[in-house]
Design an enzyme around this catalytic site. Structure first.
Site, PDB file in Angstrom:
ATOM      1  N   ASN A   1      -8.276   4.801  -4.428  1.00 45.07           N
ATOM      2  CA  ASN A   1      -7.447   3.796  -5.088  1.00 45.07           C
ATOM      3  C   ASN A   1      -5.969   4.145  -4.917  1.00 45.07           C
ATOM      4  O   ASN A   1      -5.583   5.328  -4.912  1.00 45.07           O
ATOM      5  CB  ASN A   1      -7.834   3.600  -6.564  1.00 45.07           C
ATOM      6  CG  ASN A   1      -7.907   4.859  -7.379  1.00 45.07           C
ATOM      7  OD1 ASN A   1      -8.166   5.937  -6.856  1.00 45.07           O
ATOM      8  ND2 ASN A   1      -7.683   4.737  -8.676  1.00 45.07           N
TER       9      ASN A   1
ATOM     10  N   GLU B   1      -2.567   2.939  -6.595  1.00 44.66           N
ATOM     11  CA  GLU B   1      -1.930   2.142  -7.645  1.00 44.66           C
ATOM     12  C   GLU B   1      -0.459   1.898  -7.326  1.00 44.66           C
ATOM     13  O   GLU B   1       0.127   2.525  -6.432  1.00 44.66           O
ATOM     14  CB  GLU B   1      -2.105   2.857  -8.993  1.00 44.66           C
ATOM     15  CG  GLU B   1      -3.582   2.966  -9.358  1.00 44.66           C
ATOM     16  CD  GLU B   1      -3.845   3.588 -10.721  1.00 44.66           C
ATOM     17  OE1 GLU B   1      -2.896   4.127 -11.354  1.00 44.66           O
ATOM     18  OE2 GLU B   1      -5.021   3.550 -11.153  1.00 44.66           O
TER      19      GLU B   1
ATOM     20  N   CYS C   1      -8.254  -0.885  -4.975  1.00 46.89           N
ATOM     21  CA  CYS C   1      -9.397  -0.023  -5.301  1.00 46.89           C
ATOM     22  C   CYS C   1      -9.819   0.824  -4.091  1.00 46.89           C
ATOM     23  O   CYS C   1      -9.542   0.474  -2.939  1.00 46.89           O
ATOM     24  CB  CYS C   1     -10.583  -0.879  -5.720  1.00 46.89           C
ATOM     25  SG  CYS C   1     -10.414  -1.627  -7.348  1.00 46.89           S
TER      26      CYS C   1
ATOM     27  N   GLU D   1     -12.795   1.138  -2.884  1.00 45.05           N
ATOM     28  CA  GLU D   1     -13.714   0.395  -2.021  1.00 45.05           C
ATOM     29  C   GLU D   1     -12.938  -0.483  -1.037  1.00 45.05           C
ATOM     30  O   GLU D   1     -13.287  -0.603   0.140  1.00 45.05           O
ATOM     31  CB  GLU D   1     -14.651  -0.487  -2.860  1.00 45.05           C
ATOM     32  CG  GLU D   1     -15.572   0.284  -3.792  1.00 45.05           C
ATOM     33  CD  GLU D   1     -14.965   0.554  -5.165  1.00 45.05           C
ATOM     34  OE1 GLU D   1     -13.735   0.707  -5.270  1.00 45.05           O
ATOM     35  OE2 GLU D   1     -15.743   0.619  -6.128  1.00 45.05           O
TER      36      GLU D   1
ATOM     37  N   CYS E   1     -15.610  -2.914  -9.198  1.00 46.74           N
ATOM     38  CA  CYS E   1     -15.126  -4.051  -9.991  1.00 46.74           C
ATOM     39  C   CYS E   1     -15.619  -5.356  -9.359  1.00 46.74           C
ATOM     40  O   CYS E   1     -16.161  -5.367  -8.247  1.00 46.74           O
ATOM     41  CB  CYS E   1     -13.605  -4.026 -10.064  1.00 46.74           C
ATOM     42  SG  CYS E   1     -12.786  -4.580  -8.553  1.00 46.74           S
TER      43      CYS E   1
ATOM     44  N   CYS F   1     -14.282  -6.102  -5.868  1.00 42.63           N
ATOM     45  CA  CYS F   1     -14.851  -5.232  -4.822  1.00 42.63           C
ATOM     46  C   CYS F   1     -16.302  -5.595  -4.531  1.00 42.63           C
ATOM     47  O   CYS F   1     -16.764  -5.440  -3.399  1.00 42.63           O
ATOM     48  CB  CYS F   1     -14.722  -3.770  -5.211  1.00 42.63           C
ATOM     49  SG  CYS F   1     -13.021  -3.190  -5.001  1.00 42.63           S
TER      50      CYS F   1
END
Ligand code: THU
Length: 133
Positions: free
Chosen positions: A41, A43, A52, A54, A85, A88
């Site tokens: 991830n 940010e 993310c 993924e 999530c 994803c």
């Protein structure tokens, strides 16, 4: 081999840029060629711009010229295995068949096995966009 995926996801997790949540995630995918692709991830101070693990792994796979994923592994330092999530799940469904295994794990060694179809029932697909006219 799942242990190879676990090792790759665990290693890339260390590179996660997660200063806002403090929650580092690593993902590893095995593509149709057998090659592993990894992501973490990333940010951003503008929070919605974060991505993310993924998504990063999928982007690496596509950038390398592959579009079929066969196995997914996601790991975080969480009390229970971390699940992809909603966004994803849709991204995984774009490149992986319904039965593709998704293994969710904790750093502590707990693993939970599921599939893309279990994660995203009623998936929106290209079939929904077929013209009726
Ligand atoms: N996150 C992932 O990278 N993958 C998941 O499967 C769950 C959540 C990230 C996004 C954000 O950087 C942090 O975890 C907290 O939500």
């Amino acid at each position: 081999m799942v242990s190879e995926l676990r090792q790759a996801a665990t290693a890339v997790r260390e590179n996660a840029h997660a200063p806002y949540s403090g929650f580092k995630v690593g993902a590893a995918l095995r593509a149709a060629s057998g090659t592993l692709y990894v992501g973490c991830n990333v940010e951003n101070v503008a929070y919605p711009e974060g991505t993310c693990a993924e998504a990063g792994a999928i982007a690496a796979m596509v950038a390398a010229g592959e579009t079929v994923l066969k196995e997914v592994y996601v790991i975080a330092d969480s009390p229970m295995p971390v699940t992809p999530c909603g966004g994803c799940r849709q991204k995984l469904a774009e490149f992986g068949a319904a039965e593709v295994p998704v293994i969710m794990a904790t750093l502590g060694g707990e693993e939970q096995h599921t599939t893309i179809a279990e994660l995203l029932p009623g998936t929106f697909t290209v079939a929904h966009m077929e013209s009726q006219g």
